[in-house]
Design a protein around this motif. Structure first.
Motif, short mmCIF file in Angstrom:
data_model
loop_
_atom_site.label_atom_id
_atom_site.label_comp_id
_atom_site.label_asym_id
_atom_site.label_seq_id
_atom_site.Cartn_x
_atom_site.Cartn_y
_atom_site.Cartn_z
N ALA A 141 4.88 9.45 15.28
CA ALA A 141 3.75 8.56 15.01
C ALA A 141 2.46 9.32 14.78
CB ALA A 141 3.58 7.56 16.15
N ARG A 142 2.18 10.31 15.61
CA ARG A 142 0.90 11.00 15.51
C ARG A 142 0.79 11.88 14.28
NH1 ARG A 142 -0.33 15.08 20.21
NH2 ARG A 142 -2.15 15.32 18.87
N HIS A 143 1.93 12.14 13.64
CA HIS A 143 1.92 12.97 12.43
C HIS A 143 2.16 12.13 11.18
CE1 HIS A 143 1.77 16.42 15.03
NE2 HIS A 143 2.90 16.05 15.63
N SER A 144 1.95 10.82 11.27
CA SER A 144 2.14 9.92 10.14
C SER A 144 0.83 9.22 9.81
CB SER A 144 3.22 8.87 10.46
OG SER A 144 4.44 9.47 10.83
N ASP A 145 0.56 9.04 8.53
CA ASP A 145 -0.62 8.28 8.12
C ASP A 145 -0.31 6.79 8.09
OD1 ASP A 145 -2.63 10.45 7.32
OD2 ASP A 145 -0.84 11.06 6.23
N GLU A 162 -0.99 19.06 7.10
CA GLU A 162 -1.90 20.19 6.97
C GLU A 162 -2.00 20.65 5.52
OE1 GLU A 162 -0.34 23.08 9.63
OE2 GLU A 162 -1.23 22.18 11.43
N ALA A 163 -0.91 20.46 4.76
CA ALA A 163 -0.90 20.82 3.35
C ALA A 163 -1.64 19.80 2.49
CB ALA A 163 0.54 20.96 2.85
N GLY A 164 -2.03 18.68 3.09
CA GLY A 164 -2.81 17.68 2.36
C GLY A 164 -2.02 16.50 1.85
N LEU A 165 -0.77 16.34 2.30
CA LEU A 165 0.05 15.21 1.85
C LEU A 165 -0.16 14.01 2.77
CD1 LEU A 165 3.47 16.93 1.00
CD2 LEU A 165 1.60 16.36 -0.55
N ALA A 166 -0.21 12.81 2.20
CA ALA A 166 -0.23 11.58 2.98
C ALA A 166 1.21 11.28 3.40
CB ALA A 166 -0.80 10.43 2.16
N VAL A 167 1.43 11.07 4.68
CA VAL A 167 2.79 10.89 5.21
C VAL A 167 3.05 9.42 5.50
CG1 VAL A 167 4.36 11.40 7.11
CG2 VAL A 167 2.91 13.21 6.16
N VAL A 168 4.05 8.86 4.83
CA VAL A 168 4.54 7.51 5.10
C VAL A 168 5.87 7.66 5.82
CG1 VAL A 168 5.33 5.34 4.10
CG2 VAL A 168 3.42 6.58 3.05
N THR A 169 6.00 7.04 6.99
CA THR A 169 7.20 7.22 7.81
C THR A 169 7.87 5.89 8.13
OG1 THR A 169 6.24 9.19 8.84
CG2 THR A 169 8.11 8.18 9.96
N VAL A 170 9.18 5.85 7.91
CA VAL A 170 10.01 4.75 8.41
C VAL A 170 10.66 5.26 9.69
CG1 VAL A 170 12.05 3.33 8.00
CG2 VAL A 170 10.46 3.80 6.12
N ALA A 200 1.92 12.61 -1.65
CA ALA A 200 2.45 11.86 -0.51
C ALA A 200 3.87 12.32 -0.21
CB ALA A 200 2.43 10.36 -0.78
N LEU A 201 4.31 12.06 1.01
CA LEU A 201 5.68 12.37 1.43
C LEU A 201 6.21 11.16 2.19
CD1 LEU A 201 7.15 15.56 3.01
CD2 LEU A 201 7.27 13.43 4.31
N ARG A 249 0.82 -1.20 0.00
CA ARG A 249 0.00 0.00 0.00
C ARG A 249 0.86 1.26 0.00
NH1 ARG A 249 -3.62 2.02 5.09
NH2 ARG A 249 -4.36 3.98 4.20
N ALA A 250 1.92 1.26 0.82
CA ALA A 250 2.83 2.41 0.87
C ALA A 250 3.53 2.61 -0.47
CB ALA A 250 3.86 2.20 1.98
N GLY A 251 3.96 1.50 -1.09
CA GLY A 251 4.62 1.61 -2.39
C GLY A 251 3.73 2.26 -3.43
N ARG A 252 2.45 1.94 -3.39
CA ARG A 252 1.51 2.55 -4.34
C ARG A 252 1.33 4.03 -4.08
NH1 ARG A 252 -2.91 -2.39 -3.96
NH2 ARG A 252 -1.83 -3.83 -5.39
#
Length: 342
Positions: free
Chosen positions: A282-286, A265-273, A243-244, A182-185
């Motif tokens: 964690a709280r700022h990652s989707d 806030e800018a509307g980007l989906a955040v994927v975090t390693v 996404a970011l 899902r993250a890769g997509r």
């Protein structure tokens, strides 16, 4: 595949604003507080085990038969709102998964750098009568032998062994590949794709960006914090980014947390390693992909985060229809230019 690009063919936690210190676990979906204990969780009657604290079932959850001891421990903490001190204790127990069922409250407090009463409050927060009940539950649900005697290893060998354990844990998390896919997509569909990494995580972000640029048409490295980071997030969003990707490692810079908040806030989906599902980001990652770092040397080692980044690259390549063609084109040009000495 050709030389230099290095690609061939985790569970991840969906994290929202309400998830800070709440539903945390082995990269799997959190279990709502108050959920009924699953059948076969192994929770002994009358042990004070909270509902939903056993080995959960469902998407991304560790199963009793296949999960590592660390994953089972993380599953125990899912669905509970923990304080920062309690998250520190939980993180320590996950990192010392083999020893956790055998540690006294005093020993655990010393390892986590907290007070002994904090350990007792932690057990009560999980729904147990006290720490002895929690330890008994750990021995029943996540049986493990004490860690092998490493007295014959020098400090360098111990650091390597710790990294091997981190990689084994990562392998257990990747038993469910759906979240990484899902993250890769998400990353493949973002044009451009901003990749953030500051301070200790800058090497991870730069390495990912180097390889990703061979298959993705527009990858932008974000390696500056502060207002410059906000400006570059804005520029990426205006250019069409959706996404970011962020690499976040300890010690976690305030600029990273603030930057992720701004990106969402800018509307980007955040994927975090990140190094842990308990990390401040964690709280700022989707979507959060945990990969532990080694702490046995003066400076942390990050073999597992690096490998997870390469796994994520693979998933992104699978989601890019022209990735193979781009790699073959690169190989042809590299051969024509004599780029590599082989």
């Amino acid at each position: 595949m050709g030389t230099d690009h290095g690609v061939s063919g985790a569970r991840m936690t969906p994290v929202g604003e309400e998830a800070a210190g709440a539903a945390v676990g082995a990269g799997g979906a959190g279990v709502p507080a108050g959920a009924s204990a699953p059948a076969g969780s192994g929770a002994p009657a009358g042990s004070g085990v909270p509902a939903g604290s056993g080995v959960p079932v469902g998407a991304g959850a560790a199963t009793a038969s296949g999960a590592s001891t660390a994953a089972r421990l993380q599953a125990l903490f899912e669905g509970h709102r923990l304080t920062p001190t309690q998250r520190r204790i939980a993180h320590c127990m996950v990192r010392r998964a083999a020893d956790a069922p055998f540690l006294s409250s005093v020993e655990l407090a010393e390892l986590a750098g907290v007070s002994q009463p904090s350990v007792t409050r932690f057990a009560v927060a999980l729904g147990f009568d006290g720490y002895p009940a929690l330890r008994k539950h750990l021995r029943d649900v996540a049986p493990a032998e004490p860690a092998a005697d490493e007295g014959s290893y020098n400090e360098y060998q111990q650091a390597v062994q710790s990294e091997i354990d981190n990689l084994r844990h990562l392998a257990a998390l990747l038993a469910d590949p759906a979240p990484v896919i899902r993250a890769g997509r998400l990353l493949a569909e973002s044009r451009p794709l901003p990749v953030l990494g500051l301070r200790a995580a800058s090497a991870q972000a730069r390495g990912f960006t180097y390889f990703a640029r061979k298959v993705h048409p527009d990858v932008r490295l974000l390696d500056e914090g502060g207002t410059m980071l906000d400006d570059r997030v804005d520029a990426a969003k205006r250019a069409g980014a959706t996404a970011l990707l962020c690499f976040a490692l300890p010690r976690h810079p305030r600029e990273v947390v603030e930057g992720l908040e701004y990106a969402r806030e800018a509307g980007l989906a955040v994927v975090t390693v990140a190094d842990s599902a308990f990390a401040p980001v964690a709280r700022h990652s989707d979507l959060l992909l945990p990969a532990a770092v080694g702490t046995g040397l003066a400076f942390d080692t990050a073999c597992a985060p690096m490998l997870l980044g390469r796994v994520l690259l693979e998933a992104m390549c699978d989601a890019l229809p022209d990735a193979q063609a781009r790699l073959e084109e690169f190989d042809a040009k590299a051969a024509e230019r004599g780029l590599f000495v082989e």
